[in-house]
Write an enzyme that holds these catalytic residues in place. Structure first.
Site, PDB file in Angstrom:
ATOM      1  CE  LYS A  89      -0.902   0.605   4.972  1.00  0.00           C
ATOM      2  NZ  LYS A  89      -1.963   0.764   5.982  1.00  0.00           N
ATOM      3  CG  ASP A  90       4.166   2.016   2.425  1.00  0.00           C
ATOM      4  OD1 ASP A  90       3.109   2.473   2.887  1.00  0.00           O
ATOM      5  OD2 ASP A  90       5.077   1.549   3.128  1.00  0.00           O
TER       6      ASP A  90
ATOM      7  NE  ARG B  37      -5.880   2.112   9.813  1.00  0.00           N
ATOM      8  CZ  ARG B  37      -4.559   1.992   9.738  1.00  0.00           C
ATOM      9  NH1 ARG B  37      -3.781   2.963  10.198  1.00  0.00           N
ATOM     10  NH2 ARG B  37      -4.007   0.910   9.220  1.00  0.00           N
TER      11      ARG B  37
ATOM     12  NE  ARG C 297       1.749   4.624  13.667  1.00  0.00           N
ATOM     13  CZ  ARG C 297       1.220   4.697  12.460  1.00  0.00           C
ATOM     14  NH1 ARG C 297       0.001   4.254  12.250  1.00  0.00           N
ATOM     15  NH2 ARG C 297       1.898   5.198  11.453  1.00  0.00           N
TER      16      ARG C 297
END
Length: 331
Positions: A79-80, A128, A151
């Site tokens: 997805k990068d 998101r 995170r």
């Protein structure tokens, strides 16, 4: 013994883990030894929000190393990758995809529905953020960056300042931290990013021997699913600030013909969505077909989304140009 193949990878815990898995699999399939070569990318050096860093921020240095010949192949979080093809390079394999769903990690083991009104939820992805707002739960959504451990510390550490974070389940699985997940989010609530959970194994297109070696790692259903999702993204020509989501599943369809002679045909089911950043507007559609037509299914679904007004949600194309949306690292 043949000289080790040089596999370029980012230096984060997640990148090293997923590259290590690919290296081990390639050695198991072909007998060729592999050594990891760390490459620092622009995204690793910056603390800016991912969607402001530009397209390919986590992959350009790896691709430069490939072109220069300082590494033989690279492993990317798929997805990068910008949707536009890179000249002289080839995605030789898409290994079996990890679970592409998003995961919630919350204090006190809470699920999404158990979070109180006004609870602070951190995530680095506009996709998101948009979908959390669309739930209408009055959550306070905070953009965050950093590797997985950074995170998680925002929720689980001694100086935790958030009630929950949303991460890609695949990243947590690859570093053996699924134990912290308090809920794996249903795609009906949180549709993943195009190609989330998938890896792209890339090499120079003129290195035919390596192309053939890497092809032993390719998983056809995963490649078909990712092809459909990224074709949708490319056709939407979304800029880097557009919350676009897509999720394709390849499954066995109904047998053709009659009796025992009937052939079982695979089907691909693609869902796509475009959501405004504040969650107040969205367009969601789905489409089915065969894996052989994955790219066309993605293009057709994007055209239908545009017909229903997705372009008004997307707004003007970002500076990144058509078909090059950057969603940020799986971390």
């Amino acid at each position: 013994m043949s000289a080790p193949l040089r596999l370029g990878t980012r230096g984060s815990k997640l990148a090293m883990a997923q590259s290590g898995h690919v290296a081990d699999a390639l050695t198991a399939h072909t007998g060729r030894p592999v050594e990891l070569v760390e490459v620092v990318t622009a995204g690793d050096r910056s603390h800016a929000p991912v969607h402001r860093l530009g397209v390919g921020v986590f992959v350009s240095a790896l691709r430069d190393a490939l072109v220069a010949g300082t590494i033989d192949f690279a492993v990317h979080s798929y997805k990068d990758l910008p949707t536009a093809a890179a000249a002289g390079l080839h995605i030789a394999a898409v290994p079996p995809r990890q679970d592409p769903r998003d995961a919630l990690v919350a204090r006190d083991g809470r699920t999404l529905n158990e979070l109180a009104e006004g609870a602070t939820v951190g995530t680095g992805a506009l996709r998101r953020i948009a979908q959390l707002h669309a739930l209408g739960r009055q959550l306070s959504v905070t953009p965050i960056r950093g590797n997985i451990d950074t995170r998680l510390a925002r929720v689980l550490g001694p100086e935790a300042d958030l009630d929950a974070v949303v991460l890609a389940r695949a990243g947590l699985a690859r570093i053996d931290r699924t134990d912290v997940i308090t809920e794996t989010l249903d795609p009906m609530l949180m549709l993943p990013a195009p190609a989330q959970g998938a890896l792209a194994v890339e090499c120079r297109i003129d290195d035919q021997e390596l192309v053939e070696l890497l092809a032993t790692l390719d998983h056809a259903p995963s490649r078909a699913a990712v092809t459909a999702e990224r074709a949708m993204l490319a056709t939407l020509e979304a800029g880097c600030s557009a919350p676009v989501a897509a999720y394709a599943v390849v499954a066995e369809g109904e047998p053709t013909g009659s009796g025992a002679e009937g052939d079982v045909v695979q089907e691909i089911y693609l869902r796509g969505a475009v959501i405004s950043p504040d969650g107040t507007r969205e367009v969601r559609l789905s489409r089915t077909g065969t894996p052989a037509d994955a790219a066309e299914i993605g293009k057709a679904l994007a055209a239908e989304l545009l017909d229903l007004g997705a372009d008004s949600i997307l707004g003007p194309q970002g500076q990144d140009g058509p078909g090059t949306q950057q969603f940020g690292s799986t971390e």
